[in-house]
Design a protein around this motif. Structure first.
Motif, PDB file in Angstrom:
ATOM      1  N   LEU A   1      -6.454  -4.876  -8.978  1.00  0.00           N
ATOM      2  CA  LEU A   1      -5.124  -5.776  -8.532  1.00  0.00           C
ATOM      3  C   LEU A   1      -4.101  -6.310  -9.301  1.00  0.00           C
ATOM      4  O   LEU A   1      -3.278  -6.972  -9.508  1.00  0.00           O
ATOM      5  N   GLY A   2      -4.821  -5.277 -10.649  1.00  0.00           N
ATOM      6  CA  GLY A   2      -3.614  -6.122 -11.471  1.00  0.00           C
ATOM      7  C   GLY A   2      -4.058  -6.438 -12.779  1.00  0.00           C
ATOM      8  O   GLY A   2      -4.908  -7.239 -12.169  1.00  0.00           O
ATOM      9  N   GLY A   3      -3.788  -6.283 -13.725  1.00  0.00           N
ATOM     10  CA  GLY A   3      -4.571  -6.562 -15.007  1.00  0.00           C
ATOM     11  C   GLY A   3      -5.645  -6.277 -15.596  1.00  0.00           C
ATOM     12  O   GLY A   3      -6.371  -6.546 -16.888  1.00  0.00           O
ATOM     13  N   GLU A   4      -5.926  -4.880 -15.002  1.00  0.00           N
ATOM     14  CA  GLU A   4      -7.259  -4.455 -15.762  1.00  0.00           C
ATOM     15  C   GLU A   4      -7.067  -3.526 -16.756  1.00  0.00           C
ATOM     16  O   GLU A   4      -6.374  -2.778 -17.166  1.00  0.00           O
ATOM     17  N   PRO A   5      -7.723  -3.724 -17.600  1.00  0.00           N
ATOM     18  CA  PRO A   5      -8.460  -2.716 -18.574  1.00  0.00           C
ATOM     19  C   PRO A   5      -8.086  -1.136 -18.355  1.00  0.00           C
ATOM     20  O   PRO A   5      -9.064  -0.865 -17.691  1.00  0.00           O
TER      21      PRO A   5
ATOM     22  N   SER B   1      -0.353  -2.614 -11.845  1.00  0.00           N
ATOM     23  CA  SER B   1      -0.156  -2.925 -10.017  1.00  0.00           C
ATOM     24  C   SER B   1      -1.075  -1.583  -9.693  1.00  0.00           C
ATOM     25  O   SER B   1      -1.196  -0.954 -10.247  1.00  0.00           O
ATOM     26  N   GLY B   2      -1.980  -2.370  -8.308  1.00  0.00           N
ATOM     27  CA  GLY B   2      -3.049  -1.269  -7.745  1.00  0.00           C
ATOM     28  C   GLY B   2      -2.541  -1.951  -6.623  1.00  0.00           C
ATOM     29  O   GLY B   2      -2.293  -2.746  -5.839  1.00  0.00           O
TER      30      GLY B   2
ATOM     31  N   SER C   1       0.659  -1.121  -0.017  1.00  0.00           N
ATOM     32  CA  SER C   1       0.238  -0.111   0.203  1.00  0.00           C
ATOM     33  C   SER C   1       1.339   1.227  -0.314  1.00  0.00           C
ATOM     34  O   SER C   1       0.105   1.818  -1.036  1.00  0.00           O
ATOM     35  N   MET C   2       1.897   1.596   0.609  1.00  0.00           N
ATOM     36  CA  MET C   2       2.749   2.991   1.075  1.00  0.00           C
ATOM     37  C   MET C   2       3.545   2.680  -0.290  1.00  0.00           C
ATOM     38  O   MET C   2       3.521   3.560  -0.294  1.00  0.00           O
TER      39      MET C   2
END
Length: 872
Positions: free
Chosen positions: A798-802, A815-816, A701-702
């Motif tokens: 979470l990663g991989g989102e369009p 990443s997110g 997170s940080m």
């Protein structure tokens, strides 16, 4: 026939993988290639494959490989004049539960970023596309028109014919009896023909000199590797499918996967082939796997009953048919269900094995990346998740590999939620402080065999009133507010739970650990860091050449740098500490040590892995100086990016002024035997100051708030430092591997990312010591890594989102997560270099399109005052 005595490369195994590797090596100009097969082509594990080609996978690299394969297979017919057995009938993937529908939405979003043709259907639409299906319980389905299936024998023969047309020589009926290794490198293969497998003739034995050998022997790859003293952790597992008698089934029937019911099926000779992944699989125990050709086991229909019953429910017509064939054969699985590709510890000895049932689908891509890797030094795609070097020494344990492989097989069709942890063969590697973590209610994750704290459940509630707030800022339940936060109150923490998948594996403890680190201090156990030492004459010169950053700095300096490939892509992301004139310690991610050490050895460096020799605890936060000062008599005011030997209580420690969370503090290294004492000393000293033990979820997170990159996600071998906003870490006035490529990919007007050097946590880190002004000459990169803030803070990536701009696909999230110090949902994505802060995009989070703004980074403490200066 004169037998060859030398070859540029020898490929062991005549299945689709071996034939594809040989074919692609020849395509890249290596015509002196010899392929050897103990039996006839395909008679190991290839011949009985069900042949499904499903392009959509959980990782972009595997999807790319299968997409490449699907494009290659139809071309083989034209190239060779042989039918490769390709049936491009399309494929359906069914979803019968709400959770599977969510997974399908995520997969559909990923498919958009891959450029993969896909359509989301309702259950009724799926039924209309394939009327023989019972779709009463089908909630949704994915339709992939590019999917299909293959005849395995025809494919292998087409690949072999293509290889032979390009000069490859193929010898069947040829056994490998030995592998010659001299000075840690492969020098040749010992072979034999005749006198076995029913041949009454004399045995002919000879040797072939070769400096490149590829083990592609399927379930027998482990045995072949042991001939050179190498462990290839392939676990043969029994896999079963059946074929029915013909009935009214079209030859154009699409393939079908029904993962909720652990079954798959397709047309076969007018009937239906039905397969599935049973929950209680069996290992094939054999001293000599695949010693006999076309190995099959006796049918075990009781074990197959669940899959067959599922198929009958889905295709009611099956109830009126007879099973005419049962295929029960060995499949080569791996401890994590991923392929085993790459160079082994023996130089020049490579592996292409462990294809976990879907090797036929990816065979073309496997040949492509292996040939590029061997010929050019690195493949086009990021293949770390498949790299043999992702495993550490514990993979040599047959019991460990088996337990993990059985788990991978039995859960093959299960939904894998981000953050969900596997439990097989655990615990294995434990920090000296592990016993204390258990006492504190640690929620453990696992990486490379290490037990690592994700968070401490003891932190789930806000701290008591005794925890100090920062001066001038009122405390709220012991946690200070921050002007940039979202203003939400801390109750039981549930108000911060993200929507959807991001909230499934979650704890309010993560927020408390982040805020404690911001307001007082956090203590993190990062003993799992991989630690490598390079020492002796030539160490400095070699590291200067291998690293993009300047390593020639005074003793006690810490340098953040990357290792680049010849294309300028980032092969590793680490810190280098100069311990003496000719001694350096490199710290990299937990899972990357074997890979990074091998890369450095490939550059001629002598590398020792000293991970197990040292514990590492990170003390970060504004009260860190007070805490450490209370138990350390030494001067702690040494500067940022410096390392010094100190004493903490009774423990000798190497303290490094670096951070991966954006707060003041140190990485504290001590010999492992002092590790428990050091943890206890720091906990006793820090608790009165409001310090909390904390875990990796808080770190992630940080680090997002500070713009610190993660290797394998934000930065990979496919991205350059200038694309990633890491131009500041590149030394412009020295030679290094990858420099020539970077001359065509320089920094633009301003770099993105933080400009402070983080510690080499279990991820890549952003920051450096050198200015990027006057960067290498060349054109600016076409894309850059940008920070996004989502409009809806409950939607967390979470990663991989369009990512879309103007309604058109432009990227995917690398990443997110949620930044608790800034109260924002944060994501990173590569966007056109012309993108600027303030621009708007949309991010698809499990089918929900959410607005997002491009923002300047870092979001937290952009001037890095909290890191660089001593707390007042």
């Amino acid at each position: 026939m004169k037998l060859p005595s030398s070859a540029r490369a020898v490929v062991i195994g005549g299945g689709v993988a071996g034939c594809s590797v040989a074919y692609h090596l020849a395509r890249l100009g290596w015509t002196e290639v010899l392929l050897v097969e103990r039996h006839e082509l395909t008679e190991g594990t290839t011949w009985h494959s069900a042949g499904f080609v499903g392009q959509l996978r959980s990782t972009v690299t595997q999807t790319k490989m299968i997409m490449y394969s699907a494009g290659l297979y139809p071309e083989l017919a034209e190239l060779t004049g042989l039918d490769p057995g390709w049936h491009g009938v399309g494929g359906l993937r069914l979803a019968t539960t709400p959770e599977r529908v969510q997974e399908s939405l995520r997969l559909a979003g990923a498919a958009e970023t891959y450029g993969l043709d896909l359509e989301m259907l309702s259950g009724a639409e799926a039924g209309r596309r394939l009327p023989l299906l019972n779709v009463e319980d089908v909630r949704a389905a994915l339709w992939l028109p590019g999917d299909g299936w293959l005849d395995p024998a025809l494919l292998a023969r087409a690949l072999a014919a293509g290889a032979q047309k390009l000069g490859v020589r193929i010898l069947t009926g040829t056994r490998v009896t030995g592998l010659d290794v001299v000075g840690g490198a492969i020098t040749g293969v010992r072979l034999a023909r005749g006198g076995g497998d029913g041949d009454a003739g004399e045995t002919e034995e000879w040797s072939v000199q070769a400096e490149t050998v590829v083990i592609a022997a399927g379930a027998a790859s482990g045995r072949v590797g042991r001939l050179a003293g190498v462990d290839v952790p392939v676990v043969p597992i029994k896999h079963q499918y059946v074929v029915t008698e013909p009935f009214e089934v079209s030859s154009f029937m699409p393939t079908v996967r029904d993962p909720d019911n652990i079954v798959y099926f397709r047309e076969e000779d007018g009937g239906i082939l039905v397969g599935g992944y049973i929950r209680d699989p069996e290992i094939w125990d054999a001293r000599e796997p695949l010693e006999e050709p076309r190995t099959l086991f006796s049918p075990n229909m009781p074990k197959f009953q669940e899959s067959w019953d599922s198929a009958v429910r889905r295709v009611p017509g099956l109830a009126r048919t007879e099973i005419v064939k049962v295929v029960h054969g060995p499949e080569a699985f791996t401890p994590d269900g991923e392929f085993l590709l790459g160079e082994t510890p023996v130089r020049g000895l490579w592996a292409a094995a462990g294809f976990c049932v879907h090797g036929l689908a990816a065979a073309g891509g496997v040949g492509k990346v292996m040939a590029e890797w061997i010929v050019d030094g690195s493949p086009e795609y990021d293949v770390f998740a498949m790299d043999l070097r992702r495993f550490s020494g514990h993979a040599r344990s047959a019991s460990w590999a088996r337990a993990r492989a059985l788990d991978a097989y039995s859960t093959y069709y299960d939904i894998v939620y981000p953050g969900e942890e596997r439990t097989a063969a655990r615990p294995l590697r434990r920090s000296p402080a592990w016993v204390r973590h258990v006492e504190l209610g640690a929620a453990f994750g696992e990486k490379s065999g290490w037990e690592r704290v994700n968070w401490f459940e003891s932190n789930a509630r806000p701290a008591g009133s005794g925890a100090p707030a920062r001066e001038g800022v009122p405390a709220r339940d012991g946690v200070s507010t921050w002007e940039g936060g979202d203003g939400r109150e801390d109750g039981d923490g549930s108000e911060y739970r993200p929507e959807g998948w991001a909230g499934r594996v979650w704890s309010p403890a993560v927020r408390q650990e982040c805020l404690a680190t911001r307001d007082a201090a956090g203590l993190f156990d990062q003993s799992s860091f991989s630690k490598l030492e390079v020492a002796g004459p030539g160490a400095l010169e070699g590291l200067q050449r291998a690293c993009a950053g300047r390593i020639d700095r005074p003793v006690g300096s810490v340098v953040y740098t990357q290792l680049l490939n010849a294309r300028g892509g980032i092969e590793a992301d680490l810190t280098v500490t100069r311990l003496a004139e000719d001694r350096f310690r490199l710290v990299t991610g937990t899972a990357f040590g074997v890979h990074d050490a091998a890369w450095l050895r490939g550059q001629g460096l002598d590398v020792r892995d000293v991970t197990s020799a040292h514990a590492c605890y990170c003390l970060w936060g504004p009260r860190a100086l007070d805490i450490l000062g209370s138990v350390c008599p030494d001067d702690l005011t040494f500067g940022y990016l410096r390392a010094r030997e100190i004493s903490v209580g009774n423990v000798p420690v190497l303290a490094q002024r670096v951070t991966f969370v954006g707060e003041f503090g140190w990485e504290l290294y001590c010999p492992a035997e002092y590790g428990l004492t050091l943890w206890d000393t720091l906990m006793e000293a820090g608790t009165p100051f409001g310090m909390r033990p904390a875990g990796y979820r808080a770190i992630d997170s940080m680090r997002l708030e500070k713009g610190y990159r993660v290797w394998g996600l934000d930065i990979t071998p496919e991205t350059t430092p200038y694309e990633a906003g890491l131009g500041f870490a590149v030394a412009r006035d020295k030679d290094f591997l990858g420099r020539a490529a970077l001359e065509g990919d320089r920094r633009g007007p301003s770099d993105t990312g933080a400009t402070d050097v983080p510690g080499a946590a279990d991820t890549g880190d952003t920051a450096g010591t050198a200015s990027a002004s006057g960067a290498l000459a060349g054109a600016a990169p076409a894309r850059r890594l940008f920070c996004l803030v989502l409009d809806d803070p409950r939607q967390v990536c979470l990663g991989g989102e369009p990512v879309r701009s103007g309604g058109l696909p432009v990227s995917r999230v690398t990443s997110g997560g949620y930044g608790h110090r800034v109260g924002r949902s944060i994501a990173y994505a590569y966007l056109p270099a012309s993108t600027a802060p303030g621009d708007k995009v949309e991010v698809g989070v499990t089918g929900v399109w959410t607005g997002a703004a491009v923002v300047a980074e870092p979001l937290y403490d952009p001037s890095s005052e909290r890191i660089r200066h001593l707390p007042s």
